[in-house]
Write an enzyme that holds these catalytic residues in place. Structure first.
Site: not given
Length: 366
Positions: A14, A108-109
């Site tokens: 993350d 983003d993850e």
């Protein structure tokens, strides 16, 4: 956990305050300052906040007015999604150097299954550390990670040592970790559910574990079974490299509240066109149309209708959305409208993309 329990070596990566960190990276003058990515207008919403802003209670999805009230020194920066996608592509490239079992959740993850990996490294902990270092070298940005035997625990663990840290929950530590965990930190337990659990005397994983399956299902429906199993470290969901969408949607927030249904129909036409474009791009169709209405007081209302056939055409989508709009009286002026299509024709694709699972013994190098 049972001896034949399927375990994997899962990493949840993350990025730390991704959008805001990109803005600080590209503009060093913003470093160390409280910034919010989003609009600063009366109707603006925070898309992301830097850690400096979070100290003042600024959070994503918060109205810009409230964010500015919480942090008078807050600096608003316009979102640049093309730039975020560019960097996200570099990050995904790093992931694929280690495994092809990468499930991207957002820009983003992501989850990575490194049970068997391209580096031949038996330690998921060392792989996570290496990946975070490689991301920093490639992008100049920090990432946090959680490492454990399944996606649920890895997801929870990635938040433990944020920012720029990682947490490994080894197989023999899983039950103790979950029992000590505050219930609001369980992934899938939101604010409303946590408040309900508090009312039932459930404050930690240990409290949750003491409740029977019947009790949890009586109080939380289908989610009760999920809570019963995850607190025991059981979560069978695999890392899916090709995530099949459950729904496709499009929505618009308006610069001024709409009170006339005529204006709403005009906006819905544009939304239906955008939704058709997305459906055709993915070559999918669906049966269930959902109309999303957010009122000026931020209350949310959804209305759905399931058809007996698949649709992807904007005219059919719009006609169903109109029907849903007139289904009941509007409660207030409207700030947002959205249309989504679910019950998609992706069943055959899902069957083709079914992945092989890896079964291992309880104790192994993590």
């Amino acid at each position: 956990m049972a001896d034949d329990f399927i375990m994997r070596k899962i990493i949840h990566v993350d990025m730390d305050a991704f959008y805001a960190s990109v803005e600080q990276l590209d503009n060093p003058e913003l470093l160390g300052k409280p910034i919010a990515v989003g609009g600063s207008s009366q109707r603006g919403v925070v898309a992301a906040a830097s850690y400096e802003a979070r100290k003042f209670g600024v959070r994503s999805a918060m109205s810009s007015v409230l964010a500015k009230r919480n942090c008078p020194e807050l600096i608003f920066v316009k979102a640049r999604f093309d730039r975020y996608k560019e960097i996200s592509k570099k990050i995904r490239k790093v992931f694929h150097e280690y495994t092809d079992l990468v499930e991207t959740l957002s820009l983003d993850e992501a989850y990575l299954d490194v049970t068997v990996n391209k580096k031949g490294n038996p330690s998921a902990t060392l792989i996570a550390k290496e990946i975070r270092q490689r991301i920093f070298e490639e992008t100049g940005l920090n990432a946090s990670a959680g490492i454990s035997i399944n996606k649920f625990i890895a997801k929870v663990a990635s938040d433990i040592n944020k920012p720029n840290g990682q947490k490994t929950v080894n197989p023999e530590e899983v039950l103790q970790f979950l029992e000590a965990l505050e219930i609001r930190k369980f992934y899938g337990v939101g604010k409303v559910t946590s408040e309900k659990m508090y009312g039932l005397g459930i404050f930690t994983g240990r409290d949750l574990k003491q409740k029977s399956l019947e009790f949890l299902e009586d109080n939380f429906g289908k989610s009760g079974s999920y809570y019963y199993h995850v607190v025991r470290g059981i979560h069978h969901s695999e890392v899916k490299p090709h995530r099949i969408p459950k729904s496709v949607g499009a929505e618009r927030t308006f610069s001024e509240n709409l009170s006339s249904e005529i204006f709403m129909l005009e906006r819905l036409e544009h939304i239906a066109e955008e939704l058709e474009r997305r459906l055709k791009k993915s070559n999918i169709a669906g049966k269930t149309v959902t109309l999303k209405i957010k009122y000026s007081d931020f209350t949310l209302n959804t209305r759905s209708k399931t058809l007996s056939y698949f649709i992807a055409d904007k005219h059919l989508i719009l006609e169903t959305a109109k029907e849903l709009l007139y289904q009941e009286e509007l409660q207030n002026s409207v700030r947002l409208l959205g249309i989504s299509l679910a019950n998609l024709n992706t069943g055959d694709v899902k069957a083709k993309q079914k992945e092989e699972t890896v079964s291992v013994q309880l104790k192994f190098d993590f």
